[in-house]
Design a protein around this motif. Structure first.
Motif, mmCIF file in Angstrom:
data_model
loop_
_atom_site.group_PDB
_atom_site.id
_atom_site.type_symbol
_atom_site.label_atom_id
_atom_site.label_comp_id
_atom_site.label_asym_id
_atom_site.label_seq_id
_atom_site.Cartn_x
_atom_site.Cartn_y
_atom_site.Cartn_z
ATOM 1 N N PHE A 36 18.949 53.393 49.133
ATOM 2 C CA PHE A 36 19.319 53.313 50.639
ATOM 3 C C PHE A 36 19.552 51.719 50.747
ATOM 4 O O PHE A 36 20.588 51.403 51.256
ATOM 5 N N LEU A 37 18.619 51.093 50.353
ATOM 6 C CA LEU A 37 18.719 49.399 50.208
ATOM 7 C C LEU A 37 19.786 49.118 49.616
ATOM 8 O O LEU A 37 20.820 48.110 50.049
ATOM 9 N N LEU A 38 19.904 49.545 48.412
ATOM 10 C CA LEU A 38 21.106 49.248 47.332
ATOM 11 C C LEU A 38 22.452 49.228 47.961
ATOM 12 O O LEU A 38 23.311 48.494 48.021
ATOM 13 N N ILE A 39 22.563 50.461 48.640
ATOM 14 C CA ILE A 39 24.080 51.019 49.262
ATOM 15 C C ILE A 39 24.273 49.990 50.345
ATOM 16 O O ILE A 39 25.328 49.439 50.565
ATOM 17 N N LEU A 40 23.101 49.626 51.190
ATOM 18 C CA LEU A 40 23.344 48.745 52.226
ATOM 19 C C LEU A 40 23.781 47.567 51.951
ATOM 20 O O LEU A 40 24.446 46.656 52.469
ATOM 21 N N ALA A 80 25.991 42.637 36.905
ATOM 22 C CA ALA A 80 25.160 41.542 37.534
ATOM 23 C C ALA A 80 24.766 41.316 38.686
ATOM 24 O O ALA A 80 23.516 41.335 39.005
ATOM 25 N N ILE A 81 25.589 41.747 39.426
ATOM 26 C CA ILE A 81 25.213 41.754 41.011
ATOM 27 C C ILE A 81 24.180 42.768 41.296
ATOM 28 O O ILE A 81 23.184 42.814 42.024
ATOM 29 N N ILE A 82 24.488 44.114 40.715
ATOM 30 C CA ILE A 82 23.633 45.322 41.083
ATOM 31 C C ILE A 82 22.511 44.906 40.269
ATOM 32 O O ILE A 82 20.983 45.232 41.211
ATOM 33 N N ALA A 83 22.122 44.314 39.254
ATOM 34 C CA ALA A 83 20.888 44.043 38.642
ATOM 35 C C ALA A 83 20.324 43.142 39.495
ATOM 36 O O ALA A 83 18.918 43.424 39.649
ATOM 37 N N ALA A 139 21.808 53.506 39.773
ATOM 38 C CA ALA A 139 22.274 52.414 40.800
ATOM 39 C C ALA A 139 23.782 52.779 40.802
ATOM 40 O O ALA A 139 24.448 52.830 42.207
ATOM 41 N N ARG A 140 24.563 52.877 39.693
ATOM 42 C CA ARG A 140 25.980 52.991 39.716
ATOM 43 C C ARG A 140 26.502 54.286 40.225
ATOM 44 O O ARG A 140 27.145 54.498 40.975
ATOM 45 N N GLU A 141 25.486 55.185 39.982
ATOM 46 C CA GLU A 141 25.738 56.694 40.513
ATOM 47 C C GLU A 141 25.540 56.544 41.988
ATOM 48 O O GLU A 141 26.409 57.466 42.733
ATOM 49 N N ALA A 142 24.584 56.051 42.627
ATOM 50 C CA ALA A 142 24.428 56.049 43.940
ATOM 51 C C ALA A 142 25.542 55.220 44.763
ATOM 52 O O ALA A 142 25.621 55.566 45.731
ATOM 53 N N LEU A 143 26.033 54.229 44.016
ATOM 54 C CA LEU A 143 27.243 53.483 44.573
ATOM 55 C C LEU A 143 28.327 54.030 44.302
ATOM 56 O O LEU A 143 29.648 53.541 44.998
#
Length: 69
Positions: free
Chosen positions: A56-60, A20-23, A7-11
């Protein structure tokens, strides 16, 4: 399932300040995909396209303030 590191890599994040927000966002993704498509979390785990959709959803969601109104 997308890991926190993926997730960190995608963002494109280099730090852990918002983990915490990402999780929380990562936790919501499988339920959202199931609600929209009917594909269960178990089925998503076996489907590589679910990871792509999840990123995609995570980035959005993570960059929601930048979305066009």
């Amino acid at each position: 399932m997308i890991t926190l590191e993926q997730a960190r890599e995608a963002l494109r994040l280099d730090n852990t300040d918002n983990d915490a927000i990402i999780a929380g966002l990562l936790e919501a993704i499988p339920d959202y995909i199931e609600l929209c498509t009917g594909v269960t979390a178990q089925q998503q785990a076996e489907e590589p396209l679910a990871d792509t959709a999840g990123k995609f959803l995570l980035i959005l969601w993570y960059n929601a303030e930048r979305a066009d109104g």
